[in-house]
Design a protein around this motif. Structure first.
Motif, mmCIF file in Angstrom:
data_model
loop_
_atom_site.group_PDB
_atom_site.id
_atom_site.type_symbol
_atom_site.label_atom_id
_atom_site.label_comp_id
_atom_site.label_asym_id
_atom_site.label_seq_id
_atom_site.Cartn_x
_atom_site.Cartn_y
_atom_site.Cartn_z
ATOM 1 N N TYR A 39 6.587 58.042 28.705
ATOM 2 C CA TYR A 39 7.105 57.724 27.377
ATOM 3 C C TYR A 39 6.208 58.254 26.264
ATOM 4 C CZ TYR A 39 10.500 54.598 29.540
ATOM 5 O OH TYR A 39 11.536 54.093 30.293
ATOM 6 N N HIS A 40 6.873 58.716 25.205
ATOM 7 C CA HIS A 40 6.184 59.144 24.000
ATOM 8 C C HIS A 40 6.166 57.956 23.033
ATOM 9 C CE1 HIS A 40 6.525 63.399 25.262
ATOM 10 N NE2 HIS A 40 7.681 62.997 25.764
ATOM 11 N N ILE A 41 4.988 57.565 22.617
ATOM 12 C CA ILE A 41 4.853 56.400 21.745
ATOM 13 C C ILE A 41 5.237 56.760 20.309
ATOM 14 C CG2 ILE A 41 3.281 54.657 20.831
ATOM 15 C CD1 ILE A 41 3.945 54.358 23.789
ATOM 16 N N ILE A 42 6.130 55.945 19.750
ATOM 17 C CA ILE A 42 6.533 56.095 18.347
ATOM 18 C C ILE A 42 5.788 55.035 17.539
ATOM 19 C CG2 ILE A 42 8.447 56.162 16.723
ATOM 20 C CD1 ILE A 42 8.630 58.312 18.851
ATOM 21 N N HIS A 43 4.861 55.471 16.710
ATOM 22 C CA HIS A 43 4.032 54.528 15.954
ATOM 23 C C HIS A 43 3.436 55.257 14.755
ATOM 24 C CE1 HIS A 43 0.921 51.002 16.288
ATOM 25 N NE2 HIS A 43 1.302 51.230 15.042
ATOM 26 N N VAL A 44 3.792 54.780 13.562
ATOM 27 C CA VAL A 44 3.257 55.367 12.338
ATOM 28 C C VAL A 44 2.562 54.274 11.528
ATOM 29 C CG1 VAL A 44 4.994 57.204 12.242
ATOM 30 C CG2 VAL A 44 5.453 55.017 11.117
ATOM 31 N N ALA B 279 8.939 55.002 23.260
ATOM 32 C CA ALA B 279 8.618 53.578 23.352
ATOM 33 C C ALA B 279 7.781 53.187 22.143
ATOM 34 C CB ALA B 279 7.848 53.287 24.638
ATOM 35 N N VAL B 280 7.715 51.887 21.878
ATOM 36 C CA VAL B 280 6.820 51.360 20.843
ATOM 37 C C VAL B 280 5.749 50.516 21.532
ATOM 38 C CG1 VAL B 280 8.549 51.398 19.010
ATOM 39 C CG2 VAL B 280 8.319 49.354 20.431
ATOM 40 N N ASP B 281 4.566 50.457 20.906
ATOM 41 C CA ASP B 281 3.444 49.747 21.515
ATOM 42 C C ASP B 281 2.902 48.628 20.639
ATOM 43 O OD1 ASP B 281 2.393 51.248 19.476
ATOM 44 O OD2 ASP B 281 0.798 52.186 20.679
ATOM 45 N N SER C 231 10.313 51.300 15.471
ATOM 46 C CA SER C 231 9.491 51.903 14.431
ATOM 47 C C SER C 231 10.394 52.314 13.272
ATOM 48 C CB SER C 231 8.765 53.131 14.989
ATOM 49 O OG SER C 231 8.245 53.943 13.947
ATOM 50 N N VAL C 232 9.788 52.533 12.110
ATOM 51 C CA VAL C 232 10.570 53.011 10.967
ATOM 52 C C VAL C 232 11.147 54.392 11.273
ATOM 53 C CG1 VAL C 232 9.370 51.660 9.209
ATOM 54 C CG2 VAL C 232 8.463 53.881 9.872
ATOM 55 N N LEU C 233 10.497 55.154 12.152
ATOM 56 C CA LEU C 233 11.037 56.457 12.540
ATOM 57 C C LEU C 233 12.332 56.300 13.337
ATOM 58 C CD1 LEU C 233 7.879 58.521 13.600
ATOM 59 C CD2 LEU C 233 9.136 58.571 11.431
ATOM 60 N N ASP C 234 12.402 55.259 14.159
ATOM 61 C CA ASP C 234 13.631 54.981 14.911
ATOM 62 C C ASP C 234 14.763 54.624 13.957
ATOM 63 O OD1 ASP C 234 11.841 55.156 17.023
ATOM 64 O OD2 ASP C 234 11.628 52.982 17.185
ATOM 65 N N LEU C 235 14.434 53.812 12.956
ATOM 66 C CA LEU C 235 15.428 53.427 11.945
ATOM 67 C C LEU C 235 15.956 54.667 11.226
ATOM 68 C CD1 LEU C 235 15.006 50.529 9.347
ATOM 69 C CD2 LEU C 235 15.909 52.756 8.686
#
Length: 217
Positions: free
Chosen positions: A34-39, A101-103, A180-184
């Motif tokens: 999984y690539h983590i989506i986190h900003v 995924a988100v962490d 994440s806000v990127l997912d939104l």
């Protein structure tokens, strides 16, 4: 019974939701890298358990709007269903090609009804396959489609209420730390793109039908 079946058989399309849900959870089973989506903005948004209410409202809003279309504009109902699931399947392909995924999801431990509901959501839906957010995609797309060619398009109050509901649903995905806000942003962008393509195809079809009509003198 035969006439009733012929008239309402399109209601069985709702069974596609079961298929979509099954596929969504099936793509969680493989051991993806999984690539983590986190900003940075994700860390600045506080965990607000009360937003779990608009989050679960999605489960009513989406089928409710589709039922409204079924009762008011059957052609738009069919087009919306097709459009909705085209984008959803594109999302499923993305989940397989680029798993995300988100962490930063909390455990939501502690007293209170809202935290209890959050724990149920967390237990049933793992923080994977998050981008784009299907919550944001489906709710925004249905809002755009429903206010195009229906009696609701002339009712400002209902339009505002629907827009507010969709806004809260989208915000809830980040406020309960499910996305994440990127997912939104990706979910909303996908909804706008799919809606725009649907409108373009509709106009193209109407133009083609108009050109086929014999000229009157």
């Amino acid at each position: 019974m035969k006439a009733l079946w012929k008239k309402h058989r399109e209601l069985l399309w709702f069974s596609l939701f079961l298929l979509l849900s099954a596929l969504y959870f099936l793509v969680q089973l493989p051991d993806f890298d999984y690539h983590i989506i986190h900003v940075v903005l994700d860390d600045k948004i506080p965990f607000l358990p009360a937003f779990v209410i608009p989050y679960v409202t999605w489960y009513v809003y989406v089928p409710g709007m589709l039922l409204y279309l079924y009762g008011t504009n059957r052609a738009l109902y069919r087009r919306t269903f097709f459009t909705l699931f085209c984008g959803a399947f594109v999302s499923l392909i993305v989940f397989c090609v680029y798993p995300t995924a988100v962490d930063f999801r909390p455990d939501a431990a502690g007293p209170g009804f809202f935290r209890w509901v959050c724990r149920i959501i967390y237990a049933s839906d793992q923080p994977v396959n998050v981008c784009p957010s299907l919550h944001c995609y489906e709710s925004l797309l249905l809002h755009l489609m429903c206010f195009r060619h229906t009696p609701l398009s002339r009712k400002t109050g209902q339009r505002v209420a629907s827009a507010a509901t969709v806004t809260l649903i989208c915000l809830s995905t980040v406020c309960i730390k499910q996305h994440s806000v990127l997912d939104l942003a990706a979910g909303c962008a996908l909804a706008v793109v799919v809606y725009s393509v649907s409108v373009w195809l509709e106009k193209r079809q109407s133009s083609a039908q108009s050109s086929e009509k014999p000229a009157s003198f």
